[in-house]
Design a protein around this motif. Structure first.
Motif, PDB file in Angstrom:
ATOM      1  N   PRO A  81       0.812  -1.218   0.000  1.00  0.00           N
ATOM      2  CA  PRO A  81       0.000   0.000   0.000  1.00  0.00           C
ATOM      3  C   PRO A  81       0.849   1.275   0.000  1.00  0.00           C
ATOM      4  CG  PRO A  81      -0.903  -1.573   1.550  1.00  0.00           C
ATOM      5  CD  PRO A  81       0.391  -2.145   1.060  1.00  0.00           C
ATOM      6  N   MET A  82       1.992   1.238   0.682  1.00  0.00           N
ATOM      7  CA  MET A  82       2.888   2.399   0.712  1.00  0.00           C
ATOM      8  C   MET A  82       3.425   2.682  -0.692  1.00  0.00           C
ATOM      9  SD  MET A  82       4.297   4.436   3.192  1.00  0.00           S
ATOM     10  CE  MET A  82       4.342   3.433   4.635  1.00  0.00           C
ATOM     11  N   GLN A  83       3.823   1.631  -1.427  1.00  0.00           N
ATOM     12  CA  GLN A  83       4.305   1.804  -2.796  1.00  0.00           C
ATOM     13  C   GLN A  83       3.178   2.280  -3.715  1.00  0.00           C
ATOM     14  OE1 GLN A  83       5.767  -2.218  -3.033  1.00  0.00           O
ATOM     15  NE2 GLN A  83       7.880  -1.510  -3.253  1.00  0.00           N
ATOM     16  N   LYS A  84       1.975   1.762  -3.504  1.00  0.00           N
ATOM     17  CA  LYS A  84       0.832   2.156  -4.334  1.00  0.00           C
ATOM     18  C   LYS A  84       0.516   3.639  -4.186  1.00  0.00           C
ATOM     19  CE  LYS A  84      -1.599  -2.259  -4.356  1.00  0.00           C
ATOM     20  NZ  LYS A  84      -2.820  -2.969  -3.950  1.00  0.00           N
TER      21      LYS A  84
ATOM     22  N   TYR B   8      -5.397  -0.637  13.268  1.00  0.00           N
ATOM     23  CA  TYR B   8      -5.261  -2.094  13.329  1.00  0.00           C
ATOM     24  C   TYR B   8      -5.799  -2.787  12.075  1.00  0.00           C
ATOM     25  CZ  TYR B   8      -3.886  -1.291  18.107  1.00  0.00           C
ATOM     26  OH  TYR B   8      -3.247  -0.838  19.214  1.00  0.00           O
ATOM     27  N   VAL B   9      -7.081  -2.815  11.835  1.00  0.00           N
ATOM     28  CA  VAL B   9      -7.606  -3.505  10.647  1.00  0.00           C
ATOM     29  C   VAL B   9      -7.802  -2.559   9.469  1.00  0.00           C
ATOM     30  CG1 VAL B   9      -8.728  -5.338  11.961  1.00  0.00           C
ATOM     31  CG2 VAL B   9      -9.999  -3.268  11.411  1.00  0.00           C
ATOM     32  N   TYR B  10      -7.750  -1.258   9.721  1.00  0.00           N
ATOM     33  CA  TYR B  10      -7.942  -0.250   8.676  1.00  0.00           C
ATOM     34  C   TYR B  10      -6.787   0.737   8.726  1.00  0.00           C
ATOM     35  CZ  TYR B  10      -9.752   4.042   6.551  1.00  0.00           C
ATOM     36  OH  TYR B  10      -9.896   5.173   5.803  1.00  0.00           O
ATOM     37  N   LYS B  11      -6.232   1.061   7.543  1.00  0.00           N
ATOM     38  CA  LYS B  11      -5.170   2.061   7.449  1.00  0.00           C
ATOM     39  C   LYS B  11      -5.502   3.044   6.340  1.00  0.00           C
ATOM     40  CE  LYS B  11      -1.111  -0.428   9.081  1.00  0.00           C
ATOM     41  NZ  LYS B  11       0.251  -0.868   8.767  1.00  0.00           N
ATOM     42  N   LYS B  12      -5.113   4.280   6.569  1.00  0.00           N
ATOM     43  CA  LYS B  12      -5.263   5.316   5.552  1.00  0.00           C
ATOM     44  C   LYS B  12      -3.873   5.880   5.273  1.00  0.00           C
ATOM     45  CE  LYS B  12      -7.356   9.778   4.611  1.00  0.00           C
ATOM     46  NZ  LYS B  12      -8.167  10.874   5.106  1.00  0.00           N
ATOM     47  N   TYR B  13      -3.461   5.823   4.010  1.00  0.00           N
ATOM     48  CA  TYR B  13      -2.151   6.320   3.595  1.00  0.00           C
ATOM     49  C   TYR B  13      -2.327   7.589   2.771  1.00  0.00           C
ATOM     50  CZ  TYR B  13      -0.460   1.626   4.688  1.00  0.00           C
ATOM     51  OH  TYR B  13      -0.150   0.451   5.314  1.00  0.00           O
ATOM     52  N   LYS B  14      -1.416   8.525   2.968  1.00  0.00           N
ATOM     53  CA  LYS B  14      -1.403   9.749   2.173  1.00  0.00           C
ATOM     54  C   LYS B  14       0.044  10.018   1.761  1.00  0.00           C
ATOM     55  CE  LYS B  14      -2.427  14.664   2.087  1.00  0.00           C
ATOM     56  NZ  LYS B  14      -2.948  15.815   2.797  1.00  0.00           N
ATOM     57  N   ALA B  15       0.252  10.260   0.472  1.00  0.00           N
ATOM     58  CA  ALA B  15       1.580  10.574  -0.043  1.00  0.00           C
ATOM     59  C   ALA B  15       1.551  11.939  -0.705  1.00  0.00           C
ATOM     60  CB  ALA B  15       2.041   9.524  -1.039  1.00  0.00           C
TER      61      ALA B  15
END
Length: 132
Positions: A58-61, A92-99
């Motif tokens: 997910p971090m790469q995406k 824990y079961v849900y993460k939100k990534y922002k780049a």
């Protein structure tokens, strides 16, 4: 050796992307219209045992999405001098990534053939370079 001829713009470009992930593998929400070919050798580094490509994390995406959005916004082929700021909110079961990405837009103008450097001189060998 073949090298790209690149023209770099003098005005910085920036863009962002967001991804939401459930259980670490169900991901959605990227605003990127396409996958970007990051200059970090993403195709080579993603190969698993030389047979298949490993899925992007997910971090790469999210970084890939921000890169693609920056290229679209600047109407360019690449972003050089890139700086990323990636944040993750973990529940824990849900993460939100922002780049967030900033860099300079670059357009590929063509390719050029450059003679390969003589490796014997680099190793300190006394042999002369072979004639071409």
């Amino acid at each position: 050796v073949i090298r790209e001829k690149v023209t770099v713009g003098d005005k910085q470009v920036s863009a962002t992307d967001n991804i939401h992930c459930l259980f670490g593998f169900i991901c959605w929400g990227s605003s990127a219209s396409h996958d970007a070919d990051l200059a970090e050798g993403s195709e080579d580094s993603a190969k698993l045992f030389g047979l298949m490509a490993a899925p992007l994390s997910p971090m790469q995406k999210v970084k890939n999405g921000a890169y693609a959005n920056a290229c679209d916004a600047a109407k360019c082929d690449q972003i050089v001098g890139t700086r990323y700021k990636v944040t993750a909110e973990d529940y824990y079961v849900y993460k939100k990534y922002k780049a967030e990405i900033t860099g300079y837009p670059a357009k590929v103008d063509g390719v050029e053939v450059v003679p390969a450097p003589c490796v014997w001189k680099a190793k300190g060998c006394c042999k002369p370079c072979p004639a071409k």
